[in-house]
Design a protein around this motif. Structure first.
Motif, PDB file in Angstrom:
ATOM      1  N   ARG A  99       0.833  -1.207   0.000  1.00  0.00           N
ATOM      2  CA  ARG A  99       0.000   0.000   0.000  1.00  0.00           C
ATOM      3  C   ARG A  99       0.867   1.255   0.000  1.00  0.00           C
ATOM      4  O   ARG A  99       0.571   2.235  -0.698  1.00  0.00           O
ATOM      5  N   MET A 100       1.950   1.250   0.807  1.00  0.00           N
ATOM      6  CA  MET A 100       2.837   2.414   0.863  1.00  0.00           C
ATOM      7  C   MET A 100       3.422   2.729  -0.507  1.00  0.00           C
ATOM      8  O   MET A 100       3.443   3.888  -0.940  1.00  0.00           O
ATOM      9  N   LEU A 101       3.893   1.711  -1.203  1.00  0.00           N
ATOM     10  CA  LEU A 101       4.534   1.934  -2.504  1.00  0.00           C
ATOM     11  C   LEU A 101       3.516   2.389  -3.549  1.00  0.00           C
ATOM     12  O   LEU A 101       3.841   3.206  -4.431  1.00  0.00           O
ATOM     13  N   LYS A 102       2.289   1.884  -3.452  1.00  0.00           N
ATOM     14  CA  LYS A 102       1.240   2.367  -4.348  1.00  0.00           C
ATOM     15  C   LYS A 102       0.904   3.823  -4.060  1.00  0.00           C
ATOM     16  O   LYS A 102       0.746   4.640  -4.968  1.00  0.00           O
ATOM     17  N   ARG A 103       0.784   4.150  -2.772  1.00  0.00           N
ATOM     18  CA  ARG A 103       0.461   5.529  -2.397  1.00  0.00           C
ATOM     19  C   ARG A 103       1.560   6.493  -2.834  1.00  0.00           C
ATOM     20  O   ARG A 103       1.292   7.637  -3.201  1.00  0.00           O
ATOM     21  N   ALA A 104       2.813   6.012  -2.809  1.00  0.00           N
ATOM     22  CA  ALA A 104       3.944   6.846  -3.216  1.00  0.00           C
ATOM     23  C   ALA A 104       4.146   6.855  -4.733  1.00  0.00           C
ATOM     24  O   ALA A 104       5.018   7.568  -5.234  1.00  0.00           O
ATOM     25  N   ARG A 105       3.362   6.048  -5.447  1.00  0.00           N
ATOM     26  CA  ARG A 105       3.426   5.964  -6.913  1.00  0.00           C
ATOM     27  C   ARG A 105       4.853   5.637  -7.386  1.00  0.00           C
ATOM     28  O   ARG A 105       5.343   6.209  -8.367  1.00  0.00           O
ATOM     29  N   LEU A 106       5.507   4.706  -6.703  1.00  0.00           N
ATOM     30  CA  LEU A 106       6.878   4.352  -7.057  1.00  0.00           C
ATOM     31  C   LEU A 106       6.905   3.605  -8.379  1.00  0.00           C
ATOM     32  O   LEU A 106       6.173   2.634  -8.584  1.00  0.00           O
ATOM     33  N   LYS A 107       7.768   4.067  -9.289  1.00  0.00           N
ATOM     34  CA  LYS A 107       7.852   3.491 -10.620  1.00  0.00           C
ATOM     35  C   LYS A 107       9.215   2.851 -10.858  1.00  0.00           C
ATOM     36  O   LYS A 107      10.197   3.165 -10.176  1.00  0.00           O
ATOM     37  N   SER A 108       9.261   2.008 -11.865  1.00  0.00           N
ATOM     38  CA  SER A 108      10.524   1.397 -12.278  1.00  0.00           C
ATOM     39  C   SER A 108      11.521   2.484 -12.656  1.00  0.00           C
ATOM     40  O   SER A 108      11.173   3.476 -13.318  1.00  0.00           O
ATOM     41  N   GLY A 109      12.756   2.323 -12.199  1.00  0.00           N
ATOM     42  CA  GLY A 109      13.802   3.281 -12.497  1.00  0.00           C
ATOM     43  C   GLY A 109      13.947   4.383 -11.479  1.00  0.00           C
ATOM     44  O   GLY A 109      14.940   5.117 -11.497  1.00  0.00           O
ATOM     45  N   GLU A 110      12.967   4.527 -10.566  1.00  0.00           N
ATOM     46  CA  GLU A 110      13.072   5.537  -9.523  1.00  0.00           C
ATOM     47  C   GLU A 110      13.916   5.020  -8.359  1.00  0.00           C
ATOM     48  O   GLU A 110      14.179   3.820  -8.236  1.00  0.00           O
ATOM     49  N   THR A 111      14.316   5.932  -7.493  1.00  0.00           N
ATOM     50  CA  THR A 111      15.117   5.595  -6.320  1.00  0.00           C
ATOM     51  C   THR A 111      14.292   5.853  -5.071  1.00  0.00           C
ATOM     52  O   THR A 111      13.691   6.925  -4.919  1.00  0.00           O
ATOM     53  N   VAL A 112      14.251   4.856  -4.171  1.00  0.00           N
ATOM     54  CA  VAL A 112      13.485   4.970  -2.941  1.00  0.00           C
ATOM     55  C   VAL A 112      14.404   4.735  -1.749  1.00  0.00           C
ATOM     56  O   VAL A 112      15.282   3.875  -1.780  1.00  0.00           O
ATOM     57  N   LEU A 113      14.206   5.533  -0.714  1.00  0.00           N
ATOM     58  CA  LEU A 113      14.932   5.383   0.550  1.00  0.00           C
ATOM     59  C   LEU A 113      13.978   4.732   1.544  1.00  0.00           C
ATOM     60  O   LEU A 113      12.898   5.251   1.827  1.00  0.00           O
ATOM     61  N   VAL A 114      14.380   3.562   2.063  1.00  0.00           N
ATOM     62  CA  VAL A 114      13.540   2.760   2.954  1.00  0.00           C
ATOM     63  C   VAL A 114      14.149   2.747   4.348  1.00  0.00           C
ATOM     64  O   VAL A 114      15.326   2.405   4.513  1.00  0.00           O
ATOM     65  N   THR A 115      13.358   3.102   5.358  1.00  0.00           N
ATOM     66  CA  THR A 115      13.840   3.034   6.735  1.00  0.00           C
ATOM     67  C   THR A 115      13.393   1.720   7.385  1.00  0.00           C
ATOM     68  O   THR A 115      12.500   1.027   6.882  1.00  0.00           O
ATOM     69  N   GLY A 116      14.013   1.380   8.507  1.00  0.00           N
ATOM     70  CA  GLY A 116      13.623   0.170   9.240  1.00  0.00           C
ATOM     71  C   GLY A 116      13.708  -1.080   8.404  1.00  0.00           C
ATOM     72  O   GLY A 116      12.881  -1.994   8.538  1.00  0.00           O
ATOM     73  N   ALA A 117      14.728  -1.162   7.532  1.00  0.00           N
ATOM     74  CA  ALA A 117      14.760  -2.203   6.507  1.00  0.00           C
ATOM     75  C   ALA A 117      15.028  -3.600   7.038  1.00  0.00           C
ATOM     76  O   ALA A 117      14.897  -4.575   6.289  1.00  0.00           O
ATOM     77  N   SER A 118      15.390  -3.737   8.310  1.00  0.00           N
ATOM     78  CA  SER A 118      15.599  -5.075   8.856  1.00  0.00           C
ATOM     79  C   SER A 118      14.360  -5.596   9.573  1.00  0.00           C
ATOM     80  O   SER A 118      14.334  -6.741  10.025  1.00  0.00           O
ATOM     81  N   GLY A 119      13.316  -4.781   9.667  1.00  0.00           N
ATOM     82  CA  GLY A 119      12.073  -5.196  10.298  1.00  0.00           C
ATOM     83  C   GLY A 119      11.100  -5.782   9.293  1.00  0.00           C
ATOM     84  O   GLY A 119      11.402  -5.938   8.103  1.00  0.00           O
ATOM     85  N   GLY A 120       9.899  -6.107   9.764  1.00  0.00           N
ATOM     86  CA  GLY A 120       8.920  -6.761   8.905  1.00  0.00           C
ATOM     87  C   GLY A 120       8.474  -5.917   7.730  1.00  0.00           C
ATOM     88  O   GLY A 120       8.585  -6.323   6.572  1.00  0.00           O
ATOM     89  N   VAL A 121       7.969  -4.702   7.990  1.00  0.00           N
ATOM     90  CA  VAL A 121       7.497  -3.843   6.901  1.00  0.00           C
ATOM     91  C   VAL A 121       8.677  -3.354   6.072  1.00  0.00           C
ATOM     92  O   VAL A 121       8.619  -3.314   4.841  1.00  0.00           O
ATOM     93  N   GLY A 122       9.786  -2.973   6.724  1.00  0.00           N
ATOM     94  CA  GLY A 122      10.948  -2.475   5.989  1.00  0.00           C
ATOM     95  C   GLY A 122      11.521  -3.496   5.029  1.00  0.00           C
ATOM     96  O   GLY A 122      11.833  -3.168   3.874  1.00  0.00           O
ATOM     97  N   SER A 123      11.658  -4.736   5.475  1.00  0.00           N
ATOM     98  CA  SER A 123      12.202  -5.770   4.583  1.00  0.00           C
ATOM     99  C   SER A 123      11.218  -6.091   3.462  1.00  0.00           C
ATOM    100  O   SER A 123      11.623  -6.422   2.339  1.00  0.00           O
ATOM    101  N   ALA A 124       9.903  -5.964   3.747  1.00  0.00           N
ATOM    102  CA  ALA A 124       8.913  -6.129   2.686  1.00  0.00           C
ATOM    103  C   ALA A 124       9.016  -4.991   1.678  1.00  0.00           C
ATOM    104  O   ALA A 124       8.913  -5.211   0.456  1.00  0.00           O
ATOM    105  N   LEU A 125       9.227  -3.765   2.159  1.00  0.00           N
ATOM    106  CA  LEU A 125       9.391  -2.627   1.260  1.00  0.00           C
ATOM    107  C   LEU A 125      10.575  -2.836   0.316  1.00  0.00           C
ATOM    108  O   LEU A 125      10.496  -2.534  -0.884  1.00  0.00           O
ATOM    109  N   VAL A 126      11.686  -3.329   0.852  1.00  0.00           N
ATOM    110  CA  VAL A 126      12.863  -3.567   0.012  1.00  0.00           C
ATOM    111  C   VAL A 126      12.519  -4.544  -1.107  1.00  0.00           C
ATOM    112  O   VAL A 126      12.792  -4.282  -2.297  1.00  0.00           O
ATOM    113  N   GLN A 127      11.900  -5.671  -0.771  1.00  0.00           N
ATOM    114  CA  GLN A 127      11.611  -6.690  -1.780  1.00  0.00           C
ATOM    115  C   GLN A 127      10.572  -6.217  -2.799  1.00  0.00           C
ATOM    116  O   GLN A 127      10.726  -6.433  -4.012  1.00  0.00           O
TER     117      GLN A 127
END
Length: 348
Positions: free
Chosen positions: A163-191
């Motif tokens: 939902r976060m990535l959809k709300r942020a309209r993240l597209k292929s080729g863009e760069t995203v900075l993800v916090t809390g990347a070792s936690g549940g939501v953060g590691s999901a955001l990375v993948q």
């Protein structure tokens, strides 16, 4: 049945393990699931502690629906993997035997209503038990060779990230900075960001950087890195930061906004480092930034996650398995954040 009852707001002492709790019966439009495993989430801790506050008093004790009292006792547990063993009126009997992953969101009104929505394990009993009854539409059939413990790592974290990535309209080729990347939501955001074709700069706890790279991050910064905007720019090879996906909040907030390019998007779905932040509005309006709130996900978001799981595009990050009677210890360990990925409990 065996279950853990949350008897009120407070610490782990409010969790009561019992073996004489009446098993639920599926009402019309519901299914009864034999729980194989159930994941532990920040929401479980915040709900138990009453940490969501109220709209007019951030320090007030309250549950997920701010300002609305919770009913006790309550069986927590949002992330459920298991098998349907009975159905209520109006549900096809052919669903008995289905292996399912449960969408934890109780949608408000018709369709995908998220404003005023609730959660399984918060507004109704959840999966920290041998059986749970849920609306039939929330039980998604899943075809996967993964075990129930692995499947239970996905629901809340991955649908929140989707939902976060959809709300942020993240597209292929863009760069995203993800916090809390070792936690549940953060590691999901990375993948999920990598699955979209994005370049991912992740922020993780010291000592967890290599694990975050293994799940797809292109560059990793240690939490607490000085001058976050400069460090993020260097880590991205000079690429502008198009979006920030934040689940941490707290003191890092201002640095995250400063890391964004003009007209960048900041999306937030958590505040594990603190909900109150400092904001220089000039940073927002002079750079035409978007600040986007996000929580939970729609039915379509959850169906997307199930497809990613079935297709093997995301991997489970199972950090620990606890017997049901040790739920209090599991929640305490979860709060320490010394693990990578997700913790789950099993009733058997």
């Amino acid at each position: 049945m065996k279950a853990v009852l949350l008897t009120g707001h407070g610490g782990p002492e409010k969790l009561e393990y019992r073996e004489d709790v009446p098993a639920p019966e599926p009402a019309a439009g519901e299914v009864l699931i034999e729980v194989g495993a159930a994941g532990v989430n920040n929401t479980d801790l915040w709900t138990r502690e009453g940490a969501y506050g109220a709209a007019d008093d951030p320090e007030a004790t309250g549950g997920w629906r701010r300002g609305e009292a919770m009913g006790f006792p309550r069986i927590q547990g949002m992330d459920v993997a298991g098998r349907i063993v009975a159905v209520g009126d109006g549900v096809a009997g052919t669903r008995v035997g289905e292996r399912v992953l449960v969408d934890p969101t109780l949608y408000a009104g018709e369709g995908n209503g998220l404003i005023g929505a609730g959660f399984i394990g918060s507004e109704r009993d959840g999966g920290f038990a041998e059986y749970v009854a849920v609306p039939a539409g929330n039980a998604h059939p899943v075809g996967s060779a993964l075990g129930d413990e692995e499947l239970a790592t996905f629901p809340t974290a991955y649908v929140t990230a989707q939902r976060m990535l959809k709300r942020a309209r993240l597209k292929s080729g863009e760069t995203v900075l993800v916090t809390g990347a070792s936690g549940g939501v953060g590691s999901a955001l990375v993948q999920l960001a990598k699955a979209r074709g994005a370049y991912v700069v992740a922020v993780a706890g010291p000592g967890k950087e290599e694990r975050v790279r293994e799940i797809g991050a292109d560059a990793v910064l240690a939490r607490g890195t000085p001058d976050l905007p400069a460090a993020a720019s260097e880590a991205s090879g000079g690429r502008p930061i198009d979006a920030v996906a934040d689940v941490v909040g707290g003191d890092s907030f201002a640095g995250l906004l400063n890391a964004l390019r003009p007209e960048g998007r900041y999306v937030v779905a958590g505040a594990i480092a603190g909900p109150s932040v400092g904001l220089d509005l000039r940073t927002v309006y002079l750079n035409h930034l978007e600040i986007i709130g996000s929580t939970m996900g729609t039915r379509e978001d959850f169906a997307d996650v199930v497809r990613h799981v079935t297709d093997g595009r995301v991997r489970p990050l199972l950090a620990g398995v606890y017997p049901l009677r040790d739920l209090g210890r599991a929640q305490e360990d979860f709060g320490r954040k010394s693990f990578f990925g997700k913790l789950v409990v099993v009733p058997r």
